[in-house]
Scaffold this active site. Sequence first.
Site, PDB file in Angstrom:
ATOM      1  N   ASP A  43       0.819  -1.216   0.000  1.00 20.29           N
ATOM      2  CA  ASP A  43       0.000   0.000   0.000  1.00 20.29           C
ATOM      3  C   ASP A  43       0.851   1.263   0.000  1.00 20.29           C
ATOM      4  O   ASP A  43       2.073   1.220   0.164  1.00 20.29           O
ATOM      5  CB  ASP A  43      -0.965  -0.006   1.208  1.00 20.29           C
ATOM      6  CG  ASP A  43      -0.266  -0.391   2.520  1.00 20.29           C
ATOM      7  OD1 ASP A  43       0.976  -0.432   2.555  1.00 20.29           O
ATOM      8  OD2 ASP A  43      -0.970  -0.642   3.509  1.00 20.29           O
ATOM      9  N   ASP A  89      -7.364  -2.174  14.443  1.00 16.59           N
ATOM     10  CA  ASP A  89      -8.754  -2.566  14.179  1.00 16.59           C
ATOM     11  C   ASP A  89      -8.826  -3.868  13.365  1.00 16.59           C
ATOM     12  O   ASP A  89      -9.882  -4.260  12.892  1.00 16.59           O
ATOM     13  CB  ASP A  89      -9.517  -1.444  13.446  1.00 16.59           C
ATOM     14  CG  ASP A  89      -8.891  -1.077  12.104  1.00 16.59           C
ATOM     15  OD1 ASP A  89      -7.897  -1.734  11.692  1.00 16.59           O
ATOM     16  OD2 ASP A  89      -9.388  -0.143  11.454  1.00 16.59           O
ATOM     17  N   HIS A 135      -7.143  -4.568  10.504  1.00 20.37           N
ATOM     18  CA  HIS A 135      -7.004  -4.485   9.037  1.00 20.37           C
ATOM     19  C   HIS A 135      -5.658  -5.015   8.566  1.00 20.37           C
ATOM     20  O   HIS A 135      -4.676  -4.999   9.304  1.00 20.37           O
ATOM     21  CB  HIS A 135      -7.242  -3.056   8.519  1.00 20.37           C
ATOM     22  CG  HIS A 135      -6.179  -2.062   8.853  1.00 20.37           C
ATOM     23  ND1 HIS A 135      -6.439  -0.902   9.556  1.00 20.37           N
ATOM     24  CD2 HIS A 135      -4.860  -2.029   8.561  1.00 20.37           C
ATOM     25  CE1 HIS A 135      -5.322  -0.209   9.669  1.00 20.37           C
ATOM     26  NE2 HIS A 135      -4.342  -0.875   9.083  1.00 20.37           N
ATOM     27  N   GLU A 153      -9.657  -1.568   5.357  1.00 20.00           N
ATOM     28  CA  GLU A 153     -10.325  -1.170   6.590  1.00 20.00           C
ATOM     29  C   GLU A 153     -11.580  -1.995   6.822  1.00 20.00           C
ATOM     30  O   GLU A 153     -12.076  -2.660   5.898  1.00 20.00           O
ATOM     31  CB  GLU A 153     -10.692   0.318   6.485  1.00 20.00           C
ATOM     32  CG  GLU A 153      -9.493   1.243   6.344  1.00 20.00           C
ATOM     33  CD  GLU A 153      -8.680   1.401   7.627  1.00 20.00           C
ATOM     34  OE1 GLU A 153      -8.665   0.474   8.462  1.00 20.00           O
ATOM     35  OE2 GLU A 153      -8.047   2.457   7.781  1.00 20.00           O
TER      36      GLU A 153
HETATM   37  C1  GLP Z   1      -0.822   0.701   8.455  1.00 21.61           C
HETATM   38  C2  GLP Z   1      -0.360  -0.152   7.287  1.00 21.61           C
HETATM   39  C3  GLP Z   1      -0.480  -1.625   7.597  1.00 21.61           C
HETATM   40  C4  GLP Z   1       0.210  -1.901   8.929  1.00 21.61           C
HETATM   41  C5  GLP Z   1      -0.438  -1.109  10.024  1.00 21.61           C
HETATM   42  C6  GLP Z   1       0.183  -1.345  11.385  1.00 21.61           C
HETATM   43  O1  GLP Z   1      -2.182   0.766   8.527  1.00 21.61           O
HETATM   44  N1  GLP Z   1      -1.090   0.126   6.102  1.00 21.61           N
HETATM   45  O2  GLP Z   1       0.094  -2.368   6.555  1.00 21.61           O
HETATM   46  O3  GLP Z   1       0.146  -3.276   9.196  1.00 21.61           O
HETATM   47  O4  GLP Z   1      -0.320   0.265   9.703  1.00 21.61           O
HETATM   48  O5  GLP Z   1       1.337  -0.587  11.530  1.00 21.61           O
HETATM   49  P1  GLP Z   1       2.355  -0.742  12.711  1.00 21.61           P
HETATM   50  O6  GLP Z   1       3.181  -1.935  12.404  1.00 21.61           O
HETATM   51  O7  GLP Z   1       3.165   0.529  12.684  1.00 21.61           O
HETATM   52  O8  GLP Z   1       1.569  -0.907  13.950  1.00 21.61           O
END
Ligand code: GLP
Length: 260
Positions: A67, A136, A138, A143
């Site tokens: 993404d 959440d 995802h 989402e």
């Molecule tokens: C964002 C990214 C996800 C990631 C999530 C958690 O939403 N798009 O791919 O898994 O954050 O991030 P973190 O590892 O910083 O908690």
Amino acid sequence: MEVIIKQTYEEMSRAAAHDVARLLNTKPNAVLGMATGSTPLGMYQELVRMHREEGLDFSQVTTFNLDEYVSLPVSHPQSYHYFMQENFFKHVNVPKQNTYIPSGTTSNYQAFCAWFERRIEECGGIDLQILGIGSDGHVAFNEPGSSLSSRTRLKTLAKQTIEDNARFFERREDVPIYAITMGVGTILEARRLLLVANGKNKAWACAAAIEGPITGMVTASALQMHARAKVFLDDAAASELKMREYYDWIEERRPGAPQV
Ligand code: GLP
């Protein structure tokens, strides 16, 4: 789903990195699906260490990122392009032309998303998709409410995701509201999935994804439909799992288990 729980973030990161390295050692031209966020950083650091000290080779590897934020230029320190460059690509030998990250600045999102999906196919599909998880539940930026068959597309971020990611930006208002993301359907087509999660703030999401019902409200729960999904957790992220004892028992028995 294989659930592997390690005591610390460092151990979890090393175990996940070794899984990726095993794939590269058997398939040097593997197609890797990459994730961003703070969670996979330790895993990337271990892969970089293996590249430097043990000659782990990425010269034939192709990568596709999950993404990217819409509107951030690639030079923006919070763009996922910048993240990948700084935390991984510049430290290993993946050829630049083999790295694909969704564009957050294209003038035609629909055409770009279709091209991105086509490129994955033309490269033979993703061998191993690395994933993190949002608080959440995802995966990527799929989402709650996303279709479990969704493909790469533009997505409006949930307020909770904007809150969670605000820590990386100077002001909350700076967090982009839109992102371009691989769909759940795209992710499920990878031959293997590897999700990493750590910390107490991920405990609910991990329990919902691993043991809850399969639902578009927790898109990581779609991993339950994948025949080869592995989840690496630290102790805190595993703290709400009902079947914790069983996962630990499996790990303890693994050395003597029949080879599959
Ligand atoms: C964002 C990214 C996800 C990631 C999530 C958690 O939403 N798009 O791919 O898994 O954050 O991030 P973190 O590892 O910083 O908690």
